[in-house]
Motif scaffolding. Structure first.
Motif, PDB file in Angstrom:
ATOM      1  N   LEU A 254      39.072  36.210  43.936  1.00  0.00           N
ATOM      2  CA  LEU A 254      39.013  37.371  43.291  1.00  0.00           C
ATOM      3  C   LEU A 254      38.841  38.530  44.216  1.00  0.00           C
ATOM      4  CD1 LEU A 254      36.537  36.744  40.225  1.00  0.00           C
ATOM      5  CD2 LEU A 254      38.782  38.022  40.220  1.00  0.00           C
TER       6      LEU A 254
ATOM      7  N   ALA B 294      41.375  30.052  36.445  1.00  0.00           N
ATOM      8  CA  ALA B 294      40.896  31.149  37.327  1.00  0.00           C
ATOM      9  C   ALA B 294      40.545  30.556  38.864  1.00  0.00           C
ATOM     10  CB  ALA B 294      39.915  32.010  36.862  1.00  0.00           C
TER      11      ALA B 294
ATOM     12  N   THR C 272      38.355  33.599  26.616  1.00  0.00           N
ATOM     13  CA  THR C 272      37.798  32.384  26.580  1.00  0.00           C
ATOM     14  C   THR C 272      36.288  32.434  26.366  1.00  0.00           C
ATOM     15  OG1 THR C 272      37.707  29.957  27.738  1.00  0.00           O
ATOM     16  CG2 THR C 272      37.041  32.031  28.930  1.00  0.00           C
TER      17      THR C 272
ATOM     18  N   ARG D 292      38.441  31.586  41.434  1.00  0.00           N
ATOM     19  CA  ARG D 292      37.301  32.770  41.560  1.00  0.00           C
ATOM     20  C   ARG D 292      37.389  32.915  43.022  1.00  0.00           C
ATOM     21  NH1 ARG D 292      35.591  34.277  36.902  1.00  0.00           N
ATOM     22  NH2 ARG D 292      34.252  35.770  37.886  1.00  0.00           N
TER      23      ARG D 292
ATOM     24  N   LEU E 128      43.145  38.470  28.108  1.00  0.00           N
ATOM     25  CA  LEU E 128      42.331  39.302  28.018  1.00  0.00           C
ATOM     26  C   LEU E 128      41.044  38.850  28.528  1.00  0.00           C
ATOM     27  CD1 LEU E 128      41.838  41.663  25.829  1.00  0.00           C
ATOM     28  CD2 LEU E 128      43.743  40.089  25.592  1.00  0.00           C
ATOM     29  N   GLY E 129      40.421  39.734  29.406  1.00  0.00           N
ATOM     30  CA  GLY E 129      39.071  39.434  30.317  1.00  0.00           C
ATOM     31  C   GLY E 129      37.983  39.722  29.567  1.00  0.00           C
TER      32      GLY E 129
ATOM     33  N   ARG F 118      41.316  43.792  38.990  1.00  0.00           N
ATOM     34  CA  ARG F 118      40.547  42.378  38.992  1.00  0.00           C
ATOM     35  C   ARG F 118      40.721  42.120  37.440  1.00  0.00           C
ATOM     36  NH1 ARG F 118      34.484  40.638  40.281  1.00  0.00           N
ATOM     37  NH2 ARG F 118      34.235  39.017  38.914  1.00  0.00           N
TER      38      ARG F 118
END
Ligand SMILES: O=C(O)C[C@H](/C=C/C(=O)C(=O)O)C(=O)O
Ligand SMILES: [Mg+2]
Length: 427
Positions: free
Chosen positions: A308, A303, A389, A305, A222-223, A313
């Protein structure tokens, strides 16, 4: 054979031509620089001749394509060597709802039950100009050539294996044109190409008892599922779950190493509670959802980043890299956790507390996430949901010891190593 099925979007010239203007505007800002990967999880997989139920009241499209099948472990493969890692090719159908956006992962459009029939494998010597033909009820509806793809099978194997080690049996779907074939209940669809076994799928409005899929258990993540983490990334909390999928290659164990690529600005940790599904779940209500949970464990959803891009995304190159999802093997039984929405989450870097939060602050709680996902896909025992998170991310460097902990569930320890040191260790 537990295989992973990868696919690539925007790999056909007609797609990038159709979207080019949009891709120079927000939220994309610039056309994609690297392949736009996505995963077809095991609930989507079907064999030649299987029937697939069309989701009611949703316009669904056929996406006939060519799939390349990996023959042996493939890690950082050069384009010129890719042929040594190819077991053969198969016809596949990247079934999909219409894609209104490529910004966030299109789980609802791409990952519904039966949305990835794959045919039998055969070897083809030259796939540079394979005509992919789609007929519906015996009438030709689409014909396109692999010559129209931006990246061929060898280039895709090289790009993916650069950050995700592929295993024998893994599959990559090579892409589909912008214009797709709309499906209706009762349609008999045949995908064919010279030299390959045809792929026949009957689409129906009726419920279908599906064969047991032979894919890897699905690892959902989950983002932005904690509002404070969303705000620290300058995002608003999402209005519906921002689900992405991580492939099996990324998972590593307790007391393992996680590789920080060299020449990076920022790689951060993410302490997360992981839900492990214990019973097949489809159209499960929030009220009964926790009965489908086997138990809980812990992961660190690192992650990178720097990598990205604003396509699906957080893209797989950020979130599905080898060694960047340490996962505690021990599963704490569901009944040992009286209230899963009241657990402390902590991260310690070199013994210092650097992240602290509570599962009470989840935007979408565990029961809702099971209800949401099972409303459009079948969850199987062994599938996992990394639930996001909280605030408190920080960069980690080679040599750091990172411990993530979920109260009552467990502690997960791992050490950061540099890419250079890791490659040296493999020699
Ligand atoms: O920046 C984004 O698109 C969100 C993305 C994922 C976040 C999580 O994994 C999480 O919130 O746990 C990212 O930060 O890479
Ligand atoms: Mg995360």
């Amino acid at each position: 054979m537990k295989r992973s099925v990868f696919a690539v979007a925007l790999n056909h010239g007609s797609q990038t031509a159709a979207w080019d203007e949009r891709f120079h505007e927000a939220p994309y800002k610039t056309p994609p620089k690297t392949p736009v990967w996505f995963i077809k999880p095991r609930n989507t997989l079907r064999a030649n001749g299987d029937a697939v139920q069309l989701p009611p009241q949703l316009t669904t499209y056929s996406g006939g394509t060519l799939a390349v099948v990996i023959s042996k472990t493939a890690r950082k493969v050069a384009v010129g060597d890719a042929a040594k890692f190819i077991a053969g090719y198969a016809l596949a159908n990247d079934v999909s709802l219409a894609e209104e956006s490529f910004y966030r992962p299109a789980i609802q459009a791409k990952c519904r039950d039966g949305f990835c029939p794959i045919g039998e494998v055969a070897m083809l010597e030259d796939v540079s100009n394979v005509q992919i033909l789609t007929t519906v009820n015996g009438v030709e509806r689409q014909r396109w050539s692999t010559a129209e793809l931006h990246r061929n099978a060898a280039e895709l194997i090289a790009a993916l294996s650069d950050f995700a080690t592929l295993q024998a049996g893994d599959v990559i779907l090579l892409g589909t044109p912008q214009v797709r074939v709309e499906l209706a209940p009762g349609d008999d669809v045949v995908i064919s190409a010279a030299g390959l076994p045809s792929l026949h799928t009957r689409f129906t409005a009726d419920a279908v008892i599906a064969s047991q899929p032979d894919g890897q258990p699905t690892l959902f993540a989950l983002g932005l599922n904690y509002a404070d983490h969303a705000s620290e990334l300058d995002f608003k909390a999402p209005e519906e779950p921002l689900v992405f999928i991580k492939a099996a290659n990324t998972i590593t164990g307790d007391h393992s190493v996680s590789v920080r690529p060299d020449n990076l600005e920022y790689m951060h940790y993410e302490a997360e509670l992981v839900v492990v599904i214990g019973k097949t779940a489809r159209n499960v209500s929030r009220a009964e959802a926790l009965q489908y949970v086997q138990g809980y464990t812990v992961c660190n959803d690192y992650a990178v980043r720097d990598y990205l891009e604003n396509y699906y995304r957080p893209n797989l190159r950020v979130k599905s890299r080898d060694t960047l999802t340490p996962l505690l093997p021990k599963i704490t039984p569901r009944d040992a956790i009286p209230d899963v929405q009241n657990l402390q989450l902590k991260t310690f870097v070199n013994g210092q507390l650097t992240q602290s939060g509570t599962t009470h602050d989840m935007v979408f709680d565990v029961a809702y996430l099971i209800e949401y996902l099972s409303s459009f896909m079948t969850l199987q025992p062994g599938d996992m949901i990394a639930t996001g998170t909280p605030k408190g991310l920080a960069d980690v460097k080679p040599g750091d010891e990172v411990v993530v902990e979920v109260e009552g569930v467990g502690r997960l320890t791992n050490r950061i190593v540099s890419e250079k040191a890791f490659e040296e260790s493999l020699k």
